[in-house]
Enzyme design. Structure first.
Site: not given
Ligand code: SF4
Length: 282
Positions: A12, A40, A122, A124
């Site tokens: 992305c 990851h 996670h 984020e």
């Protein structure tokens, strides 16, 4: 056998940007450190380590050192501590994650309790929670809704981890809406994730089988796989061509392929070539 590759397969915008920043920072002549893996994916991690960027578990002293903040972002406390220890900070947080931080901070200032829908551990999600003065309530779609924590919440703002499954998020929001008197919902699933999820809701129905490429610790790849599997049981998640079983493609006229946001194109190309060879041989 025809192979159909998803238009959105692979890196992305935010991952591409973070890797470019990391490679550029590596040429600065300073020692560069990161708290964890840049993304990851094992191949990208190797590429980053080959240019001399080191992974650390915690901050020590920052003299002549650069701390590279990864695409997932980090909490305010990490920035504060790094500055205090003398690190120079290079921030590669994805702008779309920064936007989630901005929304959460802004709404907290207006008196809203912040709810984050995302994977509890996670980076984020921890980074979003780490922008706030008060403890965020994290709702992990893989677990039960923590009703005990929500009991006294009258005014809440919901933000979402950028790579969440949109359908699951909307379901949670529908359940919460009648229970919270004043609720604002910001669907912060990012555009690249939306495009990927849109394709993966169509491709499994149009192809004999699906191959989803990405690291086993990549949350966004896992979600692509889960959606694909729910629509076509012949969905397979692989990290490399070694995991491919030629039997998967027996009697298949078409194979759909997609790749997670942290999967390099080189791996995807390698796998496509391999499947092509299998198709020719059968
Ligand atoms: S998945 Fe979305 S938010 Fe995350 S790095 Fe990529 S573009 Fe940015």
């Amino acid at each position: 056998m025809r192979i159909k590759l998803a238009e959105s397969a692979g890196f992305c915008f935010g991952v591409k940007r973070a890797i470019d920043i990391a490679l550029k920072t590596a040429t600065s002549g300073k020692n560069v450190y990161m708290l964890g893996d840049i993304v990851h994916n094992e191949d990208v991690v190797k590429q980053i380590s080959a240019v001399g960027i080191k992974k650390i578990k915690k901050l020590t002293h920052g003299k002549n050192r650069i701390l590279l903040i990864r695409a997932h972002g980090a909490g305010i406390e990490t920035f504060r501590k790094a500055q205090e220890l003398g690190y120079l900070i290079v921030d590669a947080t994805c702008p779309m994650v920064k936007e989630i931080h901005r929304i959460a901070q802004g709404k907290e200032c207006q008196g809203y309790r912040i709810i984050v829908i995302g994977d509890k551990k996670h980076d984020e999600v921890l980074g979003i929670a780490g922008q706030l003065k008060n403890k965020a309530i994290i709702i992990d779609p893989a677990k039960n809704i923590p009703w005990a924590m929500l009991k006294k919440v009258k005014k809440a703002c919901i933000v979402v981890q950028s790579t969440q499954n949109i359908e699951k998020v909307e379901k949670i929001v529908r359940v919460l809406r009648p229970r919270i008197r004043e609720m604002k919902f910001f669907n912060t699933v990012c555009r690249p994730t939306r495009i990927k999820q849109k394709e993966i809701r169509i491709m499994p129905k149009q192809n004999g089988c699906m191959v989803i490429i990405g690291s086993k610790n990549s949350a966004n790849t896992r979600r692509l796989y889960e959606i694909s599997k729910s629509l076509n049981t012949r969905s397979y998640w692989v990290q490399s061509k070694k995991e491919i079983n030629p039997q998967w493609f027996k009697d298949k006229k078409t194979v759909g392929i997609t790749a997670g946001a942290s999967t390099p194109d080189s791996i995807t190309r390698e796998i496509i070539d391999y499947i092509r060879q299998i198709g020719k041989a059968s």
